[in-house]
Design a protein around this motif. Structure first.
Motif, PDB file in Angstrom:
ATOM      1  N   MET A   1       0.852  -1.198   0.000  1.00 16.74           N
ATOM      2  CA  MET A   1       0.000   0.000   0.000  1.00 16.74           C
ATOM      3  C   MET A   1       0.881   1.240   0.000  1.00 16.74           C
ATOM      4  O   MET A   1       1.878   1.301   0.714  1.00 16.74           O
ATOM      5  CB  MET A   1      -0.907  -0.006   1.231  1.00 16.74           C
ATOM      6  N   TYR A   2       0.498   2.235  -0.789  1.00 10.81           N
ATOM      7  CA  TYR A   2       1.291   3.452  -0.923  1.00 10.81           C
ATOM      8  C   TYR A   2       0.779   4.514   0.043  1.00 10.81           C
ATOM      9  O   TYR A   2      -0.362   4.975  -0.054  1.00 10.81           O
ATOM     10  CB  TYR A   2       1.204   3.972  -2.361  1.00 10.81           C
ATOM     11  N   ALA A   3       1.629   4.893   1.008  1.00 10.16           N
ATOM     12  CA  ALA A   3       1.264   5.947   1.957  1.00 10.16           C
ATOM     13  C   ALA A   3       1.498   7.309   1.326  1.00 10.16           C
ATOM     14  O   ALA A   3       2.388   7.475   0.480  1.00 10.16           O
ATOM     15  CB  ALA A   3       2.096   5.811   3.224  1.00 10.16           C
ATOM     16  N   PRO A   4       0.699   8.324   1.688  1.00  4.43           N
ATOM     17  CA  PRO A   4       0.867   9.661   1.097  1.00  4.43           C
ATOM     18  C   PRO A   4       2.280  10.194   1.287  1.00  4.43           C
ATOM     19  O   PRO A   4       2.852  10.121   2.373  1.00  4.43           O
ATOM     20  CB  PRO A   4      -0.160  10.501   1.864  1.00  4.43           C
ATOM     21  N   GLN A   5       2.851  10.745   0.203  1.00  2.00           N
ATOM     22  CA  GLN A   5       4.195  11.300   0.226  1.00  2.00           C
ATOM     23  C   GLN A   5       4.200  12.611  -0.549  1.00  2.00           C
ATOM     24  O   GLN A   5       3.147  13.222  -0.759  1.00  2.00           O
ATOM     25  CB  GLN A   5       5.186  10.274  -0.353  1.00  2.00           C
ATOM     26  N   ASP A   6       5.407  13.049  -0.978  1.00  2.00           N
ATOM     27  CA  ASP A   6       5.521  14.347  -1.658  1.00  2.00           C
ATOM     28  C   ASP A   6       4.682  14.401  -2.923  1.00  2.00           C
ATOM     29  O   ASP A   6       4.093  15.447  -3.237  1.00  2.00           O
ATOM     30  CB  ASP A   6       6.985  14.622  -2.010  1.00  2.00           C
ATOM     31  N   ASP A   7       4.635  13.297  -3.678  1.00  2.00           N
ATOM     32  CA  ASP A   7       3.837  13.324  -4.904  1.00  2.00           C
ATOM     33  C   ASP A   7       2.348  13.441  -4.598  1.00  2.00           C
ATOM     34  O   ASP A   7       1.603  14.124  -5.313  1.00  2.00           O
ATOM     35  CB  ASP A   7       4.128  12.109  -5.789  1.00  2.00           C
ATOM     36  N   THR A   8       1.914  12.812  -3.512  1.00  5.59           N
ATOM     37  CA  THR A   8       0.519  12.954  -3.086  1.00  5.59           C
ATOM     38  C   THR A   8       0.205  14.402  -2.747  1.00  5.59           C
ATOM     39  O   THR A   8      -0.846  14.924  -3.142  1.00  5.59           O
ATOM     40  CB  THR A   8       0.238  12.068  -1.864  1.00  5.59           C
ATOM     41  N   ALA A   9       1.115  15.046  -2.031  1.00  4.62           N
ATOM     42  CA  ALA A   9       0.899  16.438  -1.632  1.00  4.62           C
ATOM     43  C   ALA A   9       0.833  17.355  -2.848  1.00  4.62           C
ATOM     44  O   ALA A   9      -0.007  18.270  -2.917  1.00  4.62           O
ATOM     45  CB  ALA A   9       2.010  16.889  -0.687  1.00  4.62           C
TER      46      ALA A   9
END
Length: 218
Positions: free
Chosen positions: A1-9
């Motif tokens: 599972m992908y946790a929110p990171q810089d690309d999400t922001a």
């Protein structure tokens, strides 16, 4: 599972700026924890569907949407099984885009499916470029985030070739996270980064479907 990171922001900022969001029917591809799907609902989307191929991600997104009370539908599956024959006003995508050596140790690592995308980082991006026009209603909008390591120009060219109007609407240089730091020597050996490089550029691509196209099956 992908946790929110810089690309999400970075993609979240684009969601908040998107004029098509209020009242839109939204599809969030590869939703992970559901962060962007929930944000779209908070920004006024009329309906949000979040999809992921990971059962763990779908469970996490489902729990997060239930806790928030936002009207988000979470489904397990890929585009072919979940969204075939349907169109949306806005499609959000934060696909896997990290270049990965086939059969290498990083590919086999736990959670690798969330970011590994083949030797050029385009395994998921190319599939998206082929499918996106058929998912968008007339004047529908794609918001996609990717790394410059995986060929931003190629994404722009492939979307434009299918009749979409494309722009890069945001850029941000960020330090390598653990995934890229571990494969830095391999990336340098392929000429994707310079020796000692420890930063990557993330971009948000905004594409609008302005014309009909032969691949846009109803």
């Amino acid at each position: 599972m992908y946790a929110p990171q810089d690309d999400t922001a970075l993609l979240a900022e684009a969601v908040c700026r998107e004029p098509a969001m209020p009242g839109a029917q939204v599809l969030d591809i590869g939703t992970g924890t559901g962060a962007l799907a929930l944000l779209a609902a908070r920004c006024g989307a009329a309906g949000v569907e979040a999809v992921d191929v990971s059962a763990r991600a779908v469970l996490a997104a489902w729990l997060n949407t239930r806790r928030s009370g936002q009207p988000v539908r979470v489904r397990l599956g890929d585009l072919a099984s979940v969204a075939s024959g349907r169109r949306f006003d806005v499609v959000l995508a934060n696909p896997p885009y990290v270049p990965s050596r086939p059969g290498g140790p990083f590919v086999r690592a736990r959670g690798g499916r969330a970011w590994n995308a083949g030797p050029d980082g385009r395994a998921a991006l190319d599939r998206l470029c082929a499918r996106i026009p058929g998912l968008l209603r007339p004047r529908g909008v794609l918001l996609l985030v990717q790394s410059a390591l995986s060929g931003v120009g190629t994404t722009l060219e492939r979307l434009a070739a299918q009749g979409l109007h494309v722009d890069v609407t945001a850029r941000r240089v960020v330090p390598f996270g653990p995934v890229l730091l571990r494969r830095g020597p391999w990336l340098a050996s392929r000429g994707l980064i310079g020796p000692g490089d420890d930063k990557e550029e993330l971009v948000v691509i905004r594409a609008i479907r302005t014309t009909e196209c032969s691949s846009c099956a109803r």
